[in-house]
Design a protein around this motif. Structure first.
Motif, PDB file in Angstrom:
ATOM      1  N   ALA A   1      -5.126   6.005   3.055  1.00 40.67           N
ATOM      2  CA  ALA A   1      -4.129   6.769   2.377  1.00 40.67           C
ATOM      3  C   ALA A   1      -3.754   8.039   2.991  1.00 40.67           C
ATOM      4  O   ALA A   1      -2.956   8.646   3.324  1.00 40.67           O
ATOM      5  N   CYS A   2      -4.980   8.816   3.351  1.00 39.75           N
ATOM      6  CA  CYS A   2      -5.117  10.071   3.907  1.00 39.75           C
ATOM      7  C   CYS A   2      -4.465   9.991   5.391  1.00 39.75           C
ATOM      8  O   CYS A   2      -3.713  10.872   6.018  1.00 39.75           O
ATOM      9  N   ARG A   3      -4.972   8.893   6.071  1.00 42.12           N
ATOM     10  CA  ARG A   3      -4.274   8.698   7.442  1.00 42.12           C
ATOM     11  C   ARG A   3      -2.887   8.558   7.444  1.00 42.12           C
ATOM     12  O   ARG A   3      -2.191   8.932   8.265  1.00 42.12           O
ATOM     13  N   SER A   4      -2.305   7.859   6.514  1.00 36.42           N
ATOM     14  CA  SER A   4      -1.002   7.188   6.647  1.00 36.42           C
ATOM     15  C   SER A   4       0.062   7.883   5.837  1.00 36.42           C
ATOM     16  O   SER A   4       1.106   7.654   6.397  1.00 36.42           O
ATOM     17  N   ILE A   5      -0.276   8.702   4.832  1.00 35.54           N
ATOM     18  CA  ILE A   5       0.607   9.365   4.187  1.00 35.54           C
ATOM     19  C   ILE A   5       1.359  10.551   4.959  1.00 35.54           C
ATOM     20  O   ILE A   5       0.845  11.279   5.534  1.00 35.54           O
ATOM     21  N   SER A   6       2.662  10.823   4.677  1.00 37.81           N
ATOM     22  CA  SER A   6       3.232  11.905   5.193  1.00 37.81           C
ATOM     23  C   SER A   6       3.828  12.764   4.063  1.00 37.81           C
ATOM     24  O   SER A   6       4.045  12.319   2.917  1.00 37.81           O
ATOM     25  N   LEU A   7       3.421  14.056   4.199  1.00 39.59           N
ATOM     26  CA  LEU A   7       3.550  15.136   3.044  1.00 39.59           C
ATOM     27  C   LEU A   7       4.637  16.039   3.357  1.00 39.59           C
ATOM     28  O   LEU A   7       4.808  16.906   2.209  1.00 39.59           O
ATOM     29  N   GLY A   8       5.729  15.794   4.128  1.00 39.52           N
ATOM     30  CA  GLY A   8       6.687  16.808   4.430  1.00 39.52           C
ATOM     31  C   GLY A   8       7.607  16.988   3.212  1.00 39.52           C
ATOM     32  O   GLY A   8       8.186  17.870   3.225  1.00 39.52           O
TER      33      GLY A   8
ATOM     34  N   PHE B   1       0.760  -1.237  -0.051  1.00 35.46           N
ATOM     35  CA  PHE B   1      -0.065  -0.150  -0.074  1.00 35.46           C
ATOM     36  C   PHE B   1       0.902   1.170   0.035  1.00 35.46           C
ATOM     37  O   PHE B   1       0.450   2.301  -0.835  1.00 35.46           O
ATOM     38  N   SER B   2       2.121   1.367   0.718  1.00 35.80           N
ATOM     39  CA  SER B   2       2.861   2.565   0.739  1.00 35.80           C
ATOM     40  C   SER B   2       3.592   2.884  -0.495  1.00 35.80           C
ATOM     41  O   SER B   2       4.012   3.932  -0.723  1.00 35.80           O
ATOM     42  N   MET B   3       3.528   1.879  -1.545  1.00 30.54           N
ATOM     43  CA  MET B   3       4.079   2.059  -2.681  1.00 30.54           C
ATOM     44  C   MET B   3       3.334   3.008  -3.668  1.00 30.54           C
ATOM     45  O   MET B   3       3.785   3.374  -4.584  1.00 30.54           O
ATOM     46  N   TYR B   4       1.886   3.082  -3.282  1.00 29.88           N
ATOM     47  CA  TYR B   4       0.969   4.032  -4.086  1.00 29.88           C
ATOM     48  C   TYR B   4       0.289   4.851  -3.471  1.00 29.88           C
ATOM     49  O   TYR B   4      -0.636   5.439  -3.902  1.00 29.88           O
ATOM     50  N   SER B   5       0.162   4.794  -2.072  1.00 32.63           N
ATOM     51  CA  SER B   5      -0.662   5.843  -1.293  1.00 32.63           C
ATOM     52  C   SER B   5      -0.664   7.092  -1.661  1.00 32.63           C
ATOM     53  O   SER B   5      -1.895   7.825  -1.585  1.00 32.63           O
ATOM     54  N   GLY B   6       0.232   7.568  -1.974  1.00 37.62           N
ATOM     55  CA  GLY B   6       0.538   9.009  -2.380  1.00 37.62           C
ATOM     56  C   GLY B   6      -0.401   9.286  -3.788  1.00 37.62           C
ATOM     57  O   GLY B   6      -0.984  10.222  -3.861  1.00 37.62           O
TER      58      GLY B   6
ATOM     59  N   VAL C   1       0.321  21.765  -0.162  1.00 40.19           N
ATOM     60  CA  VAL C   1      -1.111  22.390   0.282  1.00 40.19           C
ATOM     61  C   VAL C   1      -2.199  21.853   0.085  1.00 40.19           C
ATOM     62  O   VAL C   1      -3.051  21.513   0.797  1.00 40.19           O
ATOM     63  N   PRO C   2      -2.409  21.744  -1.095  1.00 37.18           N
ATOM     64  CA  PRO C   2      -3.709  21.089  -1.682  1.00 37.18           C
ATOM     65  C   PRO C   2      -3.737  19.369  -1.171  1.00 37.18           C
ATOM     66  O   PRO C   2      -4.794  19.038  -0.845  1.00 37.18           O
ATOM     67  N   SER C   3      -2.604  18.966  -1.063  1.00 40.26           N
ATOM     68  CA  SER C   3      -2.856  17.553  -0.398  1.00 40.26           C
ATOM     69  C   SER C   3      -2.810  17.450   1.012  1.00 40.26           C
ATOM     70  O   SER C   3      -3.651  16.528   1.513  1.00 40.26           O
ATOM     71  N   LEU C   4      -2.306  18.515   1.564  1.00 37.46           N
ATOM     72  CA  LEU C   4      -3.005  18.567   3.029  1.00 37.46           C
ATOM     73  C   LEU C   4      -4.177  18.727   3.296  1.00 37.46           C
ATOM     74  O   LEU C   4      -4.884  18.315   4.224  1.00 37.46           O
ATOM     75  N   MET C   5      -4.976  19.704   2.287  1.00 40.08           N
ATOM     76  CA  MET C   5      -6.277  20.026   2.570  1.00 40.08           C
ATOM     77  C   MET C   5      -6.966  18.421   2.218  1.00 40.08           C
ATOM     78  O   MET C   5      -8.017  18.264   2.851  1.00 40.08           O
ATOM     79  N   VAL C   6      -6.502  17.742   1.257  1.00 36.68           N
ATOM     80  CA  VAL C   6      -7.263  16.352   1.272  1.00 36.68           C
ATOM     81  C   VAL C   6      -6.936  15.684   2.638  1.00 36.68           C
ATOM     82  O   VAL C   6      -8.039  14.922   2.980  1.00 36.68           O
ATOM     83  N   LYS C   7      -5.880  15.500   2.998  1.00 32.27           N
ATOM     84  CA  LYS C   7      -5.330  14.744   3.946  1.00 32.27           C
ATOM     85  C   LYS C   7      -6.323  14.950   5.308  1.00 32.27           C
ATOM     86  O   LYS C   7      -6.779  13.987   6.046  1.00 32.27           O
ATOM     87  N   TYR C   8      -6.595  16.442   5.429  1.00 34.82           N
ATOM     88  CA  TYR C   8      -7.638  16.592   6.746  1.00 34.82           C
ATOM     89  C   TYR C   8      -8.666  17.065   6.502  1.00 34.82           C
ATOM     90  O   TYR C   8      -9.409  17.851   7.092  1.00 34.82           O
ATOM     91  N   ARG C   9      -9.308  16.423   5.318  1.00 37.24           N
ATOM     92  CA  ARG C   9     -10.843  16.564   5.153  1.00 37.24           C
ATOM     93  C   ARG C   9     -11.092  17.940   4.899  1.00 37.24           C
ATOM     94  O   ARG C   9     -12.183  18.290   5.092  1.00 37.24           O
ATOM     95  N   MET C  10     -10.426  18.741   4.265  1.00 34.24           N
ATOM     96  CA  MET C  10     -10.922  19.991   3.828  1.00 34.24           C
ATOM     97  C   MET C  10     -10.943  19.969   2.106  1.00 34.24           C
ATOM     98  O   MET C  10     -10.820  21.052   1.525  1.00 34.24           O
ATOM     99  N   ALA C  11     -11.331  18.980   1.486  1.00 33.70           N
ATOM    100  CA  ALA C  11     -11.516  18.837   0.040  1.00 33.70           C
ATOM    101  C   ALA C  11     -12.464  19.863  -0.393  1.00 33.70           C
ATOM    102  O   ALA C  11     -12.215  20.279  -1.571  1.00 33.70           O
ATOM    103  N   SER C  12     -13.425  19.995   0.171  1.00 35.47           N
ATOM    104  CA  SER C  12     -14.604  20.711  -0.268  1.00 35.47           C
ATOM    105  C   SER C  12     -14.030  22.375  -0.234  1.00 35.47           C
ATOM    106  O   SER C  12     -14.141  23.080  -1.354  1.00 35.47           O
ATOM    107  N   LEU C  13     -13.395  22.842   0.690  1.00 30.08           N
ATOM    108  CA  LEU C  13     -12.489  24.028   0.871  1.00 30.08           C
ATOM    109  C   LEU C  13     -11.485  23.991  -0.398  1.00 30.08           C
ATOM    110  O   LEU C  13     -11.686  25.108  -1.247  1.00 30.08           O
ATOM    111  N   LEU C  14     -10.900  23.090  -0.694  1.00 34.25           N
ATOM    112  CA  LEU C  14      -9.892  23.156  -1.893  1.00 34.25           C
ATOM    113  C   LEU C  14     -10.691  23.357  -3.272  1.00 34.25           C
ATOM    114  O   LEU C  14     -10.266  24.120  -3.990  1.00 34.25           O
TER     115      LEU C  14
END
Length: 361
Positions: free
Chosen positions: A316-323, A274-279, A331-344
């Motif tokens: 994927a959103c829970r496990s991925i690190s975006l640093g 999973f970690s090979m394609y979670s991004g 920035v857009p990936s963080l908004m997806v990760k933290y459930r702010m996709a509608s704001l995006l």
């Protein structure tokens, strides 16, 4: 051992303008132990009339089926193939000389289950601008080498890719997974019942290739450029990505098909890939939002929410690190990760309204 050394399968639908060039490039190969299976996938043009010139050749089979899509058309050809190795070709492209002789010799010498090679992309809509994509000659001779070194090149962006993102070319360590740049041992496909997923219309060949890799004992690559891939303005890829319904389906199919591969890897090797394609799964939500900028906001938000509701997307959103990502991706990936996709989606639509051009992944 098959009746032929190679079976060449061409799924055909509305390609009458290109089929002669494709066939000529096959018939001019310096190799003659092959069969050609032309699958007429219910094509509405005069394909059969054009194919009359080859129908009496002993190594050519013309198979007509109701229209079912390219994935099932390839399956139909594979079901009747007799070759030791299988090669799938798109009939609107063409081959360079030496493909079959070089690849078959390499496959036999190295005892490969799958072998791939370089290609040329010709962008017809840009005045036939072209560029070559080569691959380093190499071989992966164990299951773990294939799993750890080969598979990540094709399956998508994973945590390692995010941690080591290269701003100038994040795709430099990735390989194009189209089925036409591979040749496969037919017995491997038959013994493991490997087929294309019917109904998957975008990247269906990628998931087929990945399935083959997971089951292979040895995979090889040669750097020769043997295939000419033609990109057209009205091609299937461009049409799918520009249509919101097709795009959403393609992204959902990608999640589902990779989940199947994840299950296979766990069953065969006890490995979680999973970690090979979670991004890639996270970036899928961003792409739906960016490419949906022309839609009404409510429709785009609905599409993103539909995608985000999938369990693997949540994981994927829970496990991925975006640093490791640069700011424009982070920035857009963080908004997806933290459930702010509608704001995006709202921000992207505002940017579009004020003339700010955004690039999809």
């Amino acid at each position: 051992m098959g009746v032929y050394k190679i079976s060449v399968i061409l799924p055909c639908y509305n390609v009458v303008s290109f089929i002669e060039r494709a066939m000529d490039s096959i018939l001019m190969q310096d190799f003659d132990d092959y069969e050609i299976i032309i699958v007429n996938d219910g094509s509405p043009d005069n394909l059969l009339e054009v194919c009359e010139k080859w129908e009496n050749m002993p190594n050519v089979t013309i198979l007509t089926t109701p229209n079912q899509g390219v994935a099932q058309a390839r399956n139909e050809g594979l079901n009747i193939a007799k070759g030791e190795y299988i090669y799938f070709m798109d009939p609107d492209d063409y081959l360079n000389p030496g493909l079959f002789s070089t690849i078959y010799k390499k496959a036999k010498t190295e005892d490969c289950d799958a072998i791939y090679f370089g290609h040329r992309t010709i962008e017809e809509y840009r005045g036939n601008w072209s560029y070559d994509t080569t691959t380093k000659e190499c071989s992966y001779g164990t299951h773990m080498a294939i799993m750890k070194e080969c598979l990540p090149k094709f399956i998508g962006f994973g945590q390692d890719d995010f941690d080591n993102w290269t701003n100038d070319n994040p795709w430099k360590n990735k390989e194009f997974a189209s089925v036409w740049r591979f040749m496969f041992r037919r017995s491997l496909l038959e013994e493991n019942n490997i087929r294309f997923s019917k109904g998957v219309k975008l990247s269906e060949d990628k998931y087929f290739v990945l399935n083959v890799l997971l089951h292979s004992n040895k995979v090889c690559a040669v750097e020769n450029v043997f295939y000419n891939y033609i990109m057209r303005a009205n091609g299937g890829l461009q049409n799918s990505l520009s249509n919101s319904m097709n795009l959403l389906k393609a992204k959902i199919d990608g999640v589902v098909e990779r989940a199947k591969l994840r299950t296979i890897a766990k069953a065969l090797y006890g490995e979680d890939i999973f970690s090979m394609y979670s991004g890639t799964i996270v970036l899928g939500a961003v792409e739906i939002a960016v490419r949906g900028a022309k839609l009404p906001i409510s429709a785009c938000i609905k599409d993103v929410k539909t995608y985000m509701a999938l369990d693997d997307v949540k994981e994927a959103c829970r496990s991925i690190s975006l640093g490791g990502l640069p700011l424009k991706f982070r920035v857009p990936s963080l908004m997806v990760k933290y459930r702010m996709a509608s704001l995006l989606v709202i921000l992207i639509h505002l940017a579009e309204k004020f003339g700010v051009k955004l690039s999809a992944f």
